[in-house]
Design a protein around this motif. Structure first.
Motif, PDB file in Angstrom:
ATOM      1  N   ALA A 185      -4.137 -44.644   3.528  1.00 38.78           N
ATOM      2  CA  ALA A 185      -4.569 -43.632   4.503  1.00 38.78           C
ATOM      3  C   ALA A 185      -3.489 -43.360   5.548  1.00 38.78           C
ATOM      4  O   ALA A 185      -3.505 -42.321   6.208  1.00 38.78           O
ATOM      5  CB  ALA A 185      -5.859 -44.072   5.196  1.00 38.78           C
ATOM      6  N   TYR A 186      -2.548 -44.289   5.729  1.00 35.37           N
ATOM      7  CA  TYR A 186      -1.498 -44.078   6.729  1.00 35.37           C
ATOM      8  C   TYR A 186      -0.204 -43.578   6.083  1.00 35.37           C
ATOM      9  O   TYR A 186       0.713 -43.159   6.760  1.00 35.37           O
ATOM     10  CB  TYR A 186      -1.241 -45.397   7.484  1.00 35.37           C
ATOM     11  N   GLY A 187      -0.138 -43.638   4.758  1.00 40.35           N
ATOM     12  CA  GLY A 187       1.067 -43.209   4.047  1.00 40.35           C
ATOM     13  C   GLY A 187       1.282 -44.106   2.849  1.00 40.35           C
ATOM     14  O   GLY A 187       0.532 -45.050   2.606  1.00 40.35           O
ATOM     15  N   GLU A 188       2.321 -43.777   2.103  1.00 36.42           N
ATOM     16  CA  GLU A 188       2.633 -44.529   0.891  1.00 36.42           C
ATOM     17  C   GLU A 188       3.340 -45.837   1.300  1.00 36.42           C
ATOM     18  O   GLU A 188       4.289 -45.789   2.078  1.00 36.42           O
ATOM     19  CB  GLU A 188       3.601 -43.660   0.087  1.00 36.42           C
ATOM     20  N   PRO A 189       2.897 -46.977   0.790  1.00 45.72           N
ATOM     21  CA  PRO A 189       3.470 -48.246   1.255  1.00 45.72           C
ATOM     22  C   PRO A 189       4.814 -48.594   0.603  1.00 45.72           C
ATOM     23  O   PRO A 189       4.977 -49.670   0.036  1.00 45.72           O
ATOM     24  CB  PRO A 189       2.386 -49.273   0.896  1.00 45.72           C
ATOM     25  N   THR A 190       5.761 -47.675   0.689  1.00 49.61           N
ATOM     26  CA  THR A 190       7.106 -47.958   0.174  1.00 49.61           C
ATOM     27  C   THR A 190       8.120 -47.415   1.186  1.00 49.61           C
ATOM     28  O   THR A 190       7.788 -46.568   2.014  1.00 49.61           O
ATOM     29  CB  THR A 190       7.366 -47.222  -1.166  1.00 49.61           C
TER      30      THR A 190
END
Ligand code: 16G
Ligand code: ZN
Length: 530
Positions: free
Chosen positions: A175-180
């Motif tokens: 929900a906050y962005g792509e975790p990369t």
């Protein structure tokens, strides 16, 4: 249990030297890198416990920020990218100081105090800055995680705020962005490009020079660059290819020395940016045509941001209160400008990001910055929902909807987890471009009062105690009265003293109408502290 026995056994490879006391301070543990190995091992153990306690992934950052290259440090990051909850700082200190054979009982104390189910799984994200001591310290940390049976991801070299971003993305399930790391660049660049309004500019030039402090910020800005598609021409200097980390460069050097860093060739008026060693702080500066250095510090940044967000909120028609949080170090002119001219409420917090962050949560839109350039903006959940709804509400006038849409993009551009040099830099560029301002126009919002910061070595810095967000000394007896008397002698005089949270010194701050007076006041106050 078995795990605790393993943790004790594992300590044999990370023995704790006699006679050193470690303390989890404002910025975690920080010291000469050569003595930190046992601390890192123990923080591996603690991070696993923290993850079990929160039933979520936590993170560990290995950095000493703006300190010299031979130093290093370690801090824990909570699941939503916040700094470690304050009540755990004591557990961290306790464990870091446990003798090798006492590690089991130290862990047991924490397990009991917090009531942790040790059989739960744990997961930890790990990253470090560019210091050469980083890889072996990472190994010590991973050893700690392994004996606890924890899973982990070692991201290698990242900026501190990137790690905060990643752990938040991961725990909020995207929900906050792509975790990369790529996801981080994409999120920022997309928002930045959408906020960019083309069209002729008279004053704003999309050209900046970045002083990367010879650290991770330089490397990561290079990676961001390709995502920005020529919208901004960035020259990265002090990228670590020749100079030493933080040596005669970086945000702290520029702020404290009040002069440009080594390693930059600057034309008059050219907008320049300095990051610190782990890229969670940023300051801007330029040299005018008379060769005079002008600094645009955290106070100037928060004023710029609060002003622009305030306009967008008004234009959107939403009822949201905006406030600014500063520390006692904020330039008096900035506080007056915010309160008297901009009519924005200002609160003052104790030094240290966690204190500012906490206070900023009291507003719908809370802008917080330390004068040294660390800061960000927090939007309350309610504010976020209102803004998003307005941006999609077809019944609204288009100008209101458009303002709300710009606010949603600003929320994407801002790293709400923690101050982020790269994100803050893009936010400032966005506002300057929208306003068609050169650095000089920005600087003219208000004129900084001259100030002086001194550090004083004393026998016992804890003898100095303060209240009222560090603006008033309560001990030793008589000190505040003496300061009041001195301050009264100077036009626009202001001064305070506080014990440092990171060095064994007392800091003295003074400001007054002229540089000579600020210097004199600082000197006179410091005489009272000895
Ligand atoms: C730490 C703080 C920084 C503060 C500085 C003050 C964090 C992440 N960092 O570096 O915000 O400005 O300490 O140092 O909170 P001092 O207590 O030595 O003046
Ligand atoms: Zn830093």
């Amino acid at each position: 249990s078995d795990i605790l026995a393993e943790a004790v056994k594992g300590a044999a490879a990370h023995p704790r030297p006699e006679g050193i006391q470690f303390a989890y301070g404002t910025a975690g543990f920080r010291d000469k890198s050569t003595i930190l190995d046992p601390v890192l091992y123990r923080m591996g153990l603690l991070a696993a416990l923290r993850s079990k306690a929160k039933k979520a992934t936590v993170a560990v950052m290995i950095t000493a920020s703006h300190n010299p290259e031979p130093d290093n440090g370690v801090k824990l990051v909570d699941p939503m990218g916040e700094m470690l909850e304050e009540s755990w700082e004591e557990h961290a200190t306790d464990l870091a100081n446990a003798k090798d054979e006492d590690i089991g009982s130290a862990l047991q104390r924490i397990i009991d105090a917090v009531d942790i189910d040790i059989s739960l799984p744990s997961d930890v994200f790990v990253a470090r800055d560019t210091r050469p001591s980083g890889p072996p310290l990472t190994q010590a940390l991973l050893d700690g995680l392994k004996v606890m049976g924890s899973t982990f991801t070692d991201f290698g070299i990242l900026t501190t705020p990137q790690l905060h971003y990643l752990v938040r993305c991961h725990n909020s399930k995207g929900a906050y962005g792509e975790p990369t790391e790529e996801g981080y660049y994409k999120k920022l660049a997309q928002a930045f490009l959408k906020l960019r309004k083309d069209g002729a500019k008279k004053k704003y030039e999309p050209v900046v020079i970045i002083d990367g402090a010879n650290g991770v910020g330089a490397l990561k800005t290079r990676k961001l660059q390709s995502h920005l598609h020529e919208s901004l021409r960035i020259t990265v200097c002090n990228d670590g290819s020749s100079g030493k980390l933080n040596e005669k460069c970086g945000a702290d050097f520029v702020k404290v020395q009040q002069k440009p860093p080594a390693g930059l060739e600057i034309q008059p008026g050219q907008r320049c940016v300095s990051f610190d060693g782990d890229a969670d702080r940023v300051v801007f500066f330029y040299v005018n045509k008379d060769g005079v250095f002008n600094l645009l510090d955290g106070d100037k940044i928060s004023t710029l941001i609060a002003g622009y967000l305030g306009e967008l909120v008004s234009a959107s028609g939403l009822q949201l209160n905006i406030g600014v949080v500063q520390t006692a170090y904020a330039n008096g002119s900035s506080t007056r400008y915010l309160e008297d001219v901009m009519k924005v409420p200002v609160s003052c917090a104790k030094t240290g990001v966690k204190h500012l962050h906490h206070k900023a949560l009291e507003f719908d839109v809370g802008v917080y910055f330390e004068a040294n350039g660390h800061g960000t903006v927090l939007f309350s959940d309610q504010a976020e929902q209102k803004i998003k709804a307005a941006s999609q509400d077809d019944s609204l006038e288009s100008s209101k909807r458009e303002a709300a849409t710009r606010l949603t993009l600003m929320m994407d551009l801002i790293n709400q987890t923690v101050g982020d040099a790269i994100s803050d830099f893009l936010v400032v560029e966005t506002i300057l471009s929208t306003r068609d301002w050169a650095a000089e126009d920005w600087n003219m919002q208000y004129r900084d009062l001259p100030s002086r910061l001194l550090k004083i070595k004393v026998k016992d810095r804890t003898a100095v105690q303060t209240t009222d967000a560090e603006r008033c000394a309560t001990a030793p007896a008589g000190l505040q009265e003496a300061i009041n008397k001195l301050v009264a002698k100077y036009q626009q005089g202001r001064s305070f003293v506080r014990p440092s949270g990171t060095e064994d010194v007392v800091r003295v701050f003074a400001e007054a109408d002229t540089q000579a007076n600020a210097d004199m006041l600082a000197h006179e106050v410091s005489v009272q502290v000895y």
